[in-house]
Design a protein around this motif. Structure first.
Motif, PDB file in Angstrom:
ATOM      1  N   ALA A 115     128.656  53.604  13.087  1.00 42.04           N
ATOM      2  CA  ALA A 115     129.929  54.240  13.439  1.00 42.04           C
ATOM      3  C   ALA A 115     130.655  54.726  12.190  1.00 42.04           C
ATOM      4  CB  ALA A 115     130.812  53.263  14.213  1.00 42.04           C
ATOM      5  N   PHE A 116     130.634  53.941  11.142  1.00 41.33           N
ATOM      6  CA  PHE A 116     131.300  54.361   9.914  1.00 41.33           C
ATOM      7  C   PHE A 116     130.540  55.481   9.220  1.00 41.33           C
ATOM      8  CE2 PHE A 116     134.185  50.987  10.553  1.00 41.33           C
ATOM      9  CZ  PHE A 116     135.313  51.332   9.823  1.00 41.33           C
ATOM     10  N   ALA A 117     129.230  55.500   9.344  1.00 43.12           N
ATOM     11  CA  ALA A 117     128.456  56.615   8.794  1.00 43.12           C
ATOM     12  C   ALA A 117     128.839  57.910   9.506  1.00 43.12           C
ATOM     13  CB  ALA A 117     126.966  56.342   8.930  1.00 43.12           C
ATOM     14  N   ALA A 118     129.068  57.838  10.815  1.00 44.56           N
ATOM     15  CA  ALA A 118     129.491  59.010  11.576  1.00 44.56           C
ATOM     16  C   ALA A 118     130.888  59.475  11.153  1.00 44.56           C
ATOM     17  CB  ALA A 118     129.475  58.704  13.067  1.00 44.56           C
ATOM     18  N   LEU A 119     131.730  58.548  10.690  1.00 43.73           N
ATOM     19  CA  LEU A 119     133.076  58.891  10.209  1.00 43.73           C
ATOM     20  C   LEU A 119     133.052  59.430   8.777  1.00 43.73           C
ATOM     21  CD1 LEU A 119     135.098  55.820  11.553  1.00 43.73           C
ATOM     22  CD2 LEU A 119     135.191  58.166  12.404  1.00 43.73           C
ATOM     23  N   GLY A 120     131.910  59.337   8.105  1.00 42.18           N
ATOM     24  CA  GLY A 120     131.796  59.854   6.749  1.00 42.18           C
ATOM     25  C   GLY A 120     131.721  58.791   5.667  1.00 42.18           C
ATOM     26  N   PHE A 121     131.672  57.517   6.045  1.00 41.63           N
ATOM     27  CA  PHE A 121     131.602  56.421   5.078  1.00 41.63           C
ATOM     28  C   PHE A 121     130.161  55.969   4.881  1.00 41.63           C
ATOM     29  CE2 PHE A 121     135.846  56.078   6.880  1.00 41.63           C
ATOM     30  CZ  PHE A 121     136.628  55.877   5.765  1.00 41.63           C
ATOM     31  N   THR A 122     129.762  55.822   3.627  1.00 39.90           N
ATOM     32  CA  THR A 122     128.448  55.268   3.323  1.00 39.90           C
ATOM     33  C   THR A 122     128.583  54.318   2.138  1.00 39.90           C
ATOM     34  OG1 THR A 122     127.937  57.143   1.876  1.00 39.90           O
ATOM     35  CG2 THR A 122     127.143  57.274   4.144  1.00 39.90           C
ATOM     36  N   ASP A 123     127.593  53.494   1.945  1.00 43.35           N
ATOM     37  CA  ASP A 123     127.528  52.578   0.798  1.00 43.35           C
ATOM     38  C   ASP A 123     128.798  51.740   0.640  1.00 43.35           C
ATOM     39  OD1 ASP A 123     125.053  53.746   0.287  1.00 43.35           O
ATOM     40  OD2 ASP A 123     125.915  55.235  -1.064  1.00 43.35           O
ATOM     41  N   VAL A 124     129.288  51.160   1.715  1.00 45.06           N
ATOM     42  CA  VAL A 124     130.489  50.317   1.674  1.00 45.06           C
ATOM     43  C   VAL A 124     130.085  48.923   1.200  1.00 45.06           C
ATOM     44  CG1 VAL A 124     132.386  49.343   3.026  1.00 45.06           C
ATOM     45  CG2 VAL A 124     131.509  51.628   3.575  1.00 45.06           C
ATOM     46  N   VAL A 125     130.554  48.526   0.020  1.00 42.78           N
ATOM     47  CA  VAL A 125     130.221  47.227  -0.555  1.00 42.78           C
ATOM     48  C   VAL A 125     131.441  46.619  -1.253  1.00 42.78           C
ATOM     49  CG1 VAL A 125     127.769  47.720  -0.884  1.00 42.78           C
ATOM     50  CG2 VAL A 125     129.358  48.246  -2.692  1.00 42.78           C
ATOM     51  N   LEU A 126     131.446  45.303  -1.304  1.00 40.76           N
ATOM     52  CA  LEU A 126     132.458  44.584  -2.077  1.00 40.76           C
ATOM     53  C   LEU A 126     131.832  44.134  -3.387  1.00 40.76           C
ATOM     54  CD1 LEU A 126     134.216  42.344   0.587  1.00 40.76           C
ATOM     55  CD2 LEU A 126     135.132  44.341  -0.574  1.00 40.76           C
ATOM     56  N   LEU A 127     132.471  44.455  -4.475  1.00 39.09           N
ATOM     57  CA  LEU A 127     132.003  44.072  -5.793  1.00 39.09           C
ATOM     58  C   LEU A 127     132.839  42.898  -6.290  1.00 39.09           C
ATOM     59  CD1 LEU A 127     131.836  47.631  -7.367  1.00 39.09           C
ATOM     60  CD2 LEU A 127     129.981  46.388  -6.285  1.00 39.09           C
TER      61      LEU A 127
END
Length: 83
Positions: free
Chosen positions: A65-77
């Motif tokens: 769903a987030f990829a469809a919204l335009g978000f990719t590679d969501v990570v916490l550093l």
């Protein structure tokens, strides 16, 4: 330990501070930073959670769903404390 949220929104790499006190998860924080309304996403997420037999389906739904919204590679550093 401080955390930094890193994600790509429509192909642009971005970072911002993250705190569990303010946001439920990294996806929610990324959406808030970009001003994306998650109302429809939350409704569907609840339905998937009620019908799914494992957490894998919910994670897959969230990621897709987030990829469809335009978000990719969501990570916490994690940022190590410096002495």
């Amino acid at each position: 330990m401080a955390r930094t949220l890193q994600y790509k929104y429509k192909g642009v790499l971005k970072q911002q501070p993250f705190s569990y006190d303010k946001y439920h998860d990294a996806f929610e924080a990324a959406a808030a930073a970009e001003g994306v309304d998650l109302t429809a996403f939350r409704k569907m997420e609840q339905q998937v959670a009620m019908t799914a037999k494992g957490k894998g389906a919910l994670k897959d739904y969230r990621r897709n769903a987030f990829a469809a919204l335009g978000f990719t590679d969501v990570v916490l550093l994690k940022e190590e404390a410096q002495s």
